[in-house]
Write a protein that holds these residues in place. Structure first.
Motif, PDB file in Angstrom:
ATOM      1  N   SER A  61       0.806  -1.222   0.000  1.00 26.68           N
ATOM      2  CA  SER A  61       0.000   0.000   0.000  1.00 26.68           C
ATOM      3  C   SER A  61       0.837   1.269   0.000  1.00 26.68           C
ATOM      4  O   SER A  61       0.472   2.263   0.616  1.00 26.68           O
ATOM      5  CB  SER A  61      -0.943   0.007   1.216  1.00 26.68           C
ATOM      6  OG  SER A  61      -1.759  -1.138   1.231  1.00 26.68           O
ATOM      7  N   ASN A  79       1.103   3.421  -2.179  1.00 29.44           N
ATOM      8  CA  ASN A  79       0.369   4.537  -2.762  1.00 29.44           C
ATOM      9  C   ASN A  79      -0.761   5.047  -1.877  1.00 29.44           C
ATOM     10  O   ASN A  79      -1.570   5.849  -2.313  1.00 29.44           O
ATOM     11  CB  ASN A  79      -0.151   4.185  -4.154  1.00 29.44           C
ATOM     12  CG  ASN A  79      -1.055   2.971  -4.133  1.00 29.44           C
ATOM     13  OD1 ASN A  79      -1.251   2.352  -3.089  1.00 29.44           O
ATOM     14  ND2 ASN A  79      -1.619   2.630  -5.274  1.00 29.44           N
ATOM     15  N   ASP A  80      -0.833   4.597  -0.639  1.00 28.96           N
ATOM     16  CA  ASP A  80      -1.797   5.125   0.322  1.00 28.96           C
ATOM     17  C   ASP A  80      -1.174   6.122   1.290  1.00 28.96           C
ATOM     18  O   ASP A  80      -1.884   6.686   2.141  1.00 28.96           O
ATOM     19  CB  ASP A  80      -2.419   3.993   1.142  1.00 28.96           C
ATOM     20  CG  ASP A  80      -3.576   3.318   0.432  1.00 28.96           C
ATOM     21  OD1 ASP A  80      -3.965   2.215   0.851  1.00 28.96           O
ATOM     22  OD2 ASP A  80      -4.096   3.909  -0.549  1.00 28.96           O
ATOM     23  N   THR A  82       1.934  13.975  -1.645  1.00 28.32           N
ATOM     24  CA  THR A  82       0.769  13.192  -1.255  1.00 28.32           C
ATOM     25  C   THR A  82       0.799  11.803  -1.889  1.00 28.32           C
ATOM     26  O   THR A  82       1.603  11.533  -2.775  1.00 28.32           O
ATOM     27  CB  THR A  82      -0.524  13.909  -1.648  1.00 28.32           C
ATOM     28  OG1 THR A  82      -0.474  14.238  -3.047  1.00 28.32           O
ATOM     29  CG2 THR A  82      -0.692  15.178  -0.830  1.00 28.32           C
ATOM     30  N   TRP A  83      -0.096  10.954  -1.426  1.00 30.82           N
ATOM     31  CA  TRP A  83      -0.105   9.555  -1.818  1.00 30.82           C
ATOM     32  C   TRP A  83      -0.276   9.371  -3.324  1.00 30.82           C
ATOM     33  O   TRP A  83       0.310   8.454  -3.897  1.00 30.82           O
ATOM     34  CB  TRP A  83      -1.207   8.807  -1.069  1.00 30.82           C
ATOM     35  CG  TRP A  83      -2.524   9.525  -1.075  1.00 30.82           C
ATOM     36  CD1 TRP A  83      -3.582   9.339  -1.907  1.00 30.82           C
ATOM     37  CD2 TRP A  83      -2.915  10.587  -0.190  1.00 30.82           C
ATOM     38  NE1 TRP A  83      -4.586  10.207  -1.601  1.00 30.82           N
ATOM     39  CE2 TRP A  83      -4.218  10.981  -0.542  1.00 30.82           C
ATOM     40  CE3 TRP A  83      -2.290  11.242   0.877  1.00 30.82           C
ATOM     41  CZ2 TRP A  83      -4.902  11.997   0.116  1.00 30.82           C
ATOM     42  CZ3 TRP A  83      -2.974  12.239   1.536  1.00 30.82           C
ATOM     43  CH2 TRP A  83      -4.264  12.617   1.155  1.00 30.82           C
ATOM     44  N   SER A  84      -1.028  10.247  -3.963  1.00 30.98           N
ATOM     45  CA  SER A  84      -1.227  10.127  -5.412  1.00 30.98           C
ATOM     46  C   SER A  84      -0.149  10.853  -6.207  1.00 30.98           C
ATOM     47  O   SER A  84      -0.034  10.659  -7.417  1.00 30.98           O
ATOM     48  CB  SER A  84      -2.592  10.695  -5.801  1.00 30.98           C
ATOM     49  OG  SER A  84      -2.608  12.099  -5.559  1.00 30.98           O
ATOM     50  N   GLY A  85       0.609  11.710  -5.537  1.00 31.12           N
ATOM     51  CA  GLY A  85       1.592  12.524  -6.218  1.00 31.12           C
ATOM     52  C   GLY A  85       1.048  13.815  -6.774  1.00 31.12           C
ATOM     53  O   GLY A  85       1.770  14.576  -7.417  1.00 31.12           O
ATOM     54  N   SER A  86      -0.222  14.092  -6.511  1.00 32.57           N
ATOM     55  CA  SER A  86      -0.858  15.263  -7.111  1.00 32.57           C
ATOM     56  C   SER A  86      -0.488  16.563  -6.422  1.00 32.57           C
ATOM     57  O   SER A  86      -0.616  17.642  -7.022  1.00 32.57           O
ATOM     58  CB  SER A  86      -2.386  15.096  -7.088  1.00 32.57           C
ATOM     59  OG  SER A  86      -2.843  14.996  -5.749  1.00 32.57           O
ATOM     60  N   ASN A 134       4.647   5.328  -7.944  1.00 31.54           N
ATOM     61  CA  ASN A 134       3.947   4.332  -7.118  1.00 31.54           C
ATOM     62  C   ASN A 134       4.080   2.921  -7.682  1.00 31.54           C
ATOM     63  O   ASN A 134       3.996   1.948  -6.942  1.00 31.54           O
ATOM     64  CB  ASN A 134       2.489   4.725  -6.959  1.00 31.54           C
ATOM     65  CG  ASN A 134       2.306   5.878  -5.980  1.00 31.54           C
ATOM     66  OD1 ASN A 134       3.206   6.186  -5.196  1.00 31.54           O
ATOM     67  ND2 ASN A 134       1.155   6.519  -6.030  1.00 31.54           N
ATOM     68  N   ARG A 174      -3.012   8.703   3.869  1.00 34.01           N
ATOM     69  CA  ARG A 174      -3.976   9.620   3.247  1.00 34.01           C
ATOM     70  C   ARG A 174      -4.261  10.843   4.115  1.00 34.01           C
ATOM     71  O   ARG A 174      -5.396  11.296   4.244  1.00 34.01           O
ATOM     72  CB  ARG A 174      -5.255   8.886   2.865  1.00 34.01           C
ATOM     73  CG  ARG A 174      -5.012   7.876   1.771  1.00 34.01           C
ATOM     74  CD  ARG A 174      -6.281   7.206   1.278  1.00 34.01           C
ATOM     75  NE  ARG A 174      -5.958   6.303   0.161  1.00 34.01           N
ATOM     76  CZ  ARG A 174      -6.106   6.621  -1.110  1.00 34.01           C
ATOM     77  NH1 ARG A 174      -6.580   7.803  -1.461  1.00 34.01           N
ATOM     78  NH2 ARG A 174      -5.783   5.750  -2.054  1.00 34.01           N
TER      79      ARG A 174
END
Length: 123
Positions: free
Chosen positions: A27, A29-30, A51-55, A73, A101
């Motif tokens: 996990s 990417n969480d 952040t977890w998504s890279g955004s 990720n 998150r």
């Protein structure tokens, strides 16, 4: 969870380095991932977070515009591209896994840390 940072070294002022951090565990990417640094005789300080998504990314004022954090990720990797390095950037750099998150720049909220990689910038 294990984190392994690499890519440090000795560079002249104005030069560049790219740090990498590989993470084991599930996990990836969480979780928020961050880079921190600690110079001799100083407290560990926040450098950058993603952040977890890279955004979304966020930087300390001292590195903003010179450093870029990114992540892959699919490979469980996080990176720190460091440009226009200054002698005051000299420190041991640590990657760390932050909250699940939830955004944070506070070291105590990061539960897992890599072993650190030395960055030395000569003037």
């Amino acid at each position: 969870v294990q984190l392994q940072a690499s890519g440090g070294g000795l560079v002249q002022a104005g030069g560049s380095l790219r740090l990498s951090c590989t993470a084991s565990g599930r996990s990836f990417n969480d979780y928020v991932m961050g880079w921190f640094r600690q110079a001799p005789g100083k407290e560990r300080e926040f450098v950058a977070v993603i952040t977890w998504s890279g955004s979304t990314t966020y930087y300390s004022d001292s590195v903003k515009g010179r450093f870029t954090i990114s992540r892959d990720n699919a490979k469980n990797m996080v990176y720190l591209q460091m440009n226009s390095l200054k002698p005051e950037d000299t420190a041991v750099y640590y990657c760390a896994r932050g909250p699940r998150r939830a955004f944070s720049t506070t070291p105590r909220e990061y539960g897992y840390w890599g072993q650190g990689t030395q960055v030395t910038v000569s003037s």
